[in-house]
Motif scaffolding. Sequence first.
Motif, mmCIF file in Angstrom:
data_model
loop_
_atom_site.group_PDB
_atom_site.id
_atom_site.type_symbol
_atom_site.label_atom_id
_atom_site.label_comp_id
_atom_site.label_asym_id
_atom_site.label_seq_id
_atom_site.Cartn_x
_atom_site.Cartn_y
_atom_site.Cartn_z
ATOM 1 N N ASN A 257 -5.630 20.894 -2.193
ATOM 2 C CA ASN A 257 -4.843 21.880 -1.429
ATOM 3 C C ASN A 257 -3.385 21.484 -1.269
ATOM 4 O OD1 ASN A 257 -7.282 23.307 -1.010
ATOM 5 N ND2 ASN A 257 -7.739 22.001 0.754
ATOM 6 N N SER A 258 -2.824 20.842 -2.292
ATOM 7 C CA SER A 258 -1.411 20.444 -2.269
ATOM 8 C C SER A 258 -1.090 19.542 -1.083
ATOM 9 C CB SER A 258 -0.494 21.681 -2.249
ATOM 10 O OG SER A 258 -0.703 22.451 -3.402
ATOM 11 N N GLU A 259 -2.069 18.785 -0.634
ATOM 12 C CA GLU A 259 -1.867 17.846 0.463
ATOM 13 C C GLU A 259 -2.389 16.476 0.047
ATOM 14 O OE1 GLU A 259 -3.668 19.389 3.966
ATOM 15 O OE2 GLU A 259 -2.425 21.198 4.015
ATOM 16 N N GLY A 260 -1.850 15.442 0.633
ATOM 17 C CA GLY A 260 -2.261 14.086 0.311
ATOM 18 C C GLY A 260 -1.047 13.189 0.141
ATOM 19 N N LEU A 261 -1.322 11.904 -0.059
ATOM 20 C CA LEU A 261 -0.245 10.921 -0.179
ATOM 21 C C LEU A 261 -0.561 9.942 -1.293
ATOM 22 C CD1 LEU A 261 -1.066 11.105 3.183
ATOM 23 C CD2 LEU A 261 1.276 10.284 3.212
ATOM 24 N N ALA A 262 0.488 9.285 -1.757
ATOM 25 C CA ALA A 262 0.312 8.200 -2.723
ATOM 26 C C ALA A 262 0.976 6.952 -2.159
ATOM 27 C CB ALA A 262 0.934 8.573 -4.068
ATOM 28 N N ILE A 263 0.234 5.858 -2.139
ATOM 29 C CA ILE A 263 0.776 4.563 -1.744
ATOM 30 C C ILE A 263 1.226 3.841 -3.000
ATOM 31 C CG2 ILE A 263 0.223 2.297 -0.784
ATOM 32 C CD1 ILE A 263 -1.878 3.694 0.965
ATOM 33 N N GLN A 264 2.474 3.399 -3.011
ATOM 34 C CA GLN A 264 2.962 2.589 -4.123
ATOM 35 C C GLN A 264 2.997 1.136 -3.675
ATOM 36 O OE1 GLN A 264 6.762 3.737 -5.980
ATOM 37 N NE2 GLN A 264 7.205 1.564 -6.182
ATOM 38 N N SER A 265 2.468 0.259 -4.533
ATOM 39 C CA SER A 265 2.452 -1.160 -4.230
ATOM 40 C C SER A 265 2.624 -1.931 -5.540
ATOM 41 C CB SER A 265 1.130 -1.534 -3.528
ATOM 42 O OG SER A 265 1.156 -2.862 -3.059
ATOM 43 N N THR A 266 2.392 -3.217 -5.493
ATOM 44 C CA THR A 266 2.378 -4.049 -6.698
ATOM 45 C C THR A 266 1.195 -5.000 -6.593
ATOM 46 O OG1 THR A 266 3.757 -5.799 -5.752
ATOM 47 C CG2 THR A 266 4.915 -4.014 -6.917
ATOM 48 N N ILE A 267 0.820 -5.598 -7.701
ATOM 49 C CA ILE A 267 -0.264 -6.581 -7.682
ATOM 50 C C ILE A 267 0.089 -7.731 -6.731
ATOM 51 C CG2 ILE A 267 -1.513 -8.292 -9.055
ATOM 52 C CD1 ILE A 267 -2.387 -5.435 -9.604
ATOM 53 N N GLY A 268 1.341 -8.178 -6.787
ATOM 54 C CA GLY A 268 1.772 -9.269 -5.919
ATOM 55 C C GLY A 268 1.671 -8.927 -4.446
ATOM 56 N N ARG A 269 2.052 -7.705 -4.081
ATOM 57 C CA ARG A 269 1.980 -7.278 -2.687
ATOM 58 C C ARG A 269 0.527 -7.205 -2.212
ATOM 59 N NH1 ARG A 269 7.074 -4.993 -0.801
ATOM 60 N NH2 ARG A 269 5.971 -4.257 1.040
ATOM 61 N N ILE A 270 -0.350 -6.726 -3.096
ATOM 62 C CA ILE A 270 -1.775 -6.678 -2.737
ATOM 63 C C ILE A 270 -2.299 -8.087 -2.493
ATOM 64 C CG2 ILE A 270 -4.082 -6.173 -3.614
ATOM 65 C CD1 ILE A 270 -2.974 -3.714 -4.979
ATOM 66 N N GLN A 271 -1.954 -9.010 -3.384
ATOM 67 C CA GLN A 271 -2.395 -10.392 -3.214
ATOM 68 C C GLN A 271 -1.923 -10.962 -1.881
ATOM 69 O OE1 GLN A 271 -0.663 -11.840 -6.875
ATOM 70 N NE2 GLN A 271 -2.656 -12.051 -7.864
ATOM 71 N N GLU A 272 -0.664 -10.711 -1.535
ATOM 72 C CA GLU A 272 -0.115 -11.218 -0.268
ATOM 73 C C GLU A 272 -0.802 -10.568 0.926
ATOM 74 O OE1 GLU A 272 4.086 -10.802 -0.140
ATOM 75 O OE2 GLU A 272 4.432 -11.936 -1.986
ATOM 76 N N SER A 273 -1.125 -9.284 0.812
ATOM 77 C CA SER A 273 -1.726 -8.561 1.938
ATOM 78 C C SER A 273 -3.141 -9.046 2.229
ATOM 79 C CB SER A 273 -1.745 -7.053 1.666
ATOM 80 O OG SER A 273 -2.741 -6.707 0.718
ATOM 81 N N LEU A 274 -3.773 -9.676 1.243
ATOM 82 C CA LEU A 274 -5.147 -10.153 1.407
ATOM 83 C C LEU A 274 -5.221 -11.608 1.858
ATOM 84 C CD1 LEU A 274 -6.708 -8.574 -1.810
ATOM 85 C CD2 LEU A 274 -6.963 -7.750 0.526
ATOM 86 N N HIS A 275 -4.088 -12.197 2.174
ATOM 87 C CA HIS A 275 -4.069 -13.603 2.561
ATOM 88 C C HIS A 275 -4.446 -13.832 4.023
ATOM 89 C CE1 HIS A 275 -1.379 -15.118 -0.970
ATOM 90 N NE2 HIS A 275 -2.623 -14.924 -1.303
ATOM 91 N N LEU A 276 -4.890 -12.772 4.681
ATOM 92 C CA LEU A 276 -5.358 -12.921 6.057
ATOM 93 C C LEU A 276 -6.713 -13.624 6.056
ATOM 94 C CD1 LEU A 276 -4.463 -9.347 7.317
ATOM 95 C CD2 LEU A 276 -3.146 -11.433 7.642
#
Length: 232
Positions: free
Chosen positions: A102-121
């Motif tokens: 329905n022409s609604e929604g979002l796209a998240i842009q990231s990088t492999i490096g950012r994902i790796q850093e975000s999982l360091h919790l």
Amino acid sequence: MYKNNPNISIPDPDTVVWKYLDLSKFLDLLMSQKLFMSRSDKFEDQYEGTFSEPTFEEIKKIAENNPEFLDVYKTQRKNVIISSWHINEYESFAMWQIFTQNSEGLAIQSTIGRIQESLHLENQFEQHIGKVNYIDYKKEYIPFDDDFFPFLFKRKSFQYEREVRIISNLSSHNLSINEGVKIDVDINKLIEKIYIHPKSENWYKNLVIQLVKQLGFDFNIGKSDLESDILI
């Protein structure tokens, strides 16, 4: 936490990746600050986590004298959880069509490096990142000397997905997993930029911007290249 697996092919840290999702799932991500990872056998692809024909023939021979060998792989599908991302330098019209409505929604842009850093919790479970290989399941062989390999191969008809996965095996945790599991992530590291559906109306764009602000985030919200002005 993220853990490197030497057996798995990981794209370069600067590789741009995307996740397309509806507003409710996006808000759940922001409010919970947890990333949903789906149980592998809940994907639409019924071949998910299974083997190609040449590999299956080899496994059957091994299982003749060890019946439990095959059972391990069957039960594993219920214990492996996955978060899928799309590799692309630019946003994808096809991905908008497939994952939003329905022409609604979002796209998240990231990088492999950012994902790796975000999982360091200090997550309870280990996460691995791997690029999906697309093969002919009737002819090509899937190795089975690593538990994750069955989940990093798909049929060639899915090549358009250009998928990279965050993947965890929870077999040793004795959990009853329904649809999936949410894991802790650092949202500000995970998300580099947000794009709102290119065909969405202004009220919807303003709503997304307002909600993000009210939740205390200051993401870069960009204009989709697909709604650029036409030059003649």
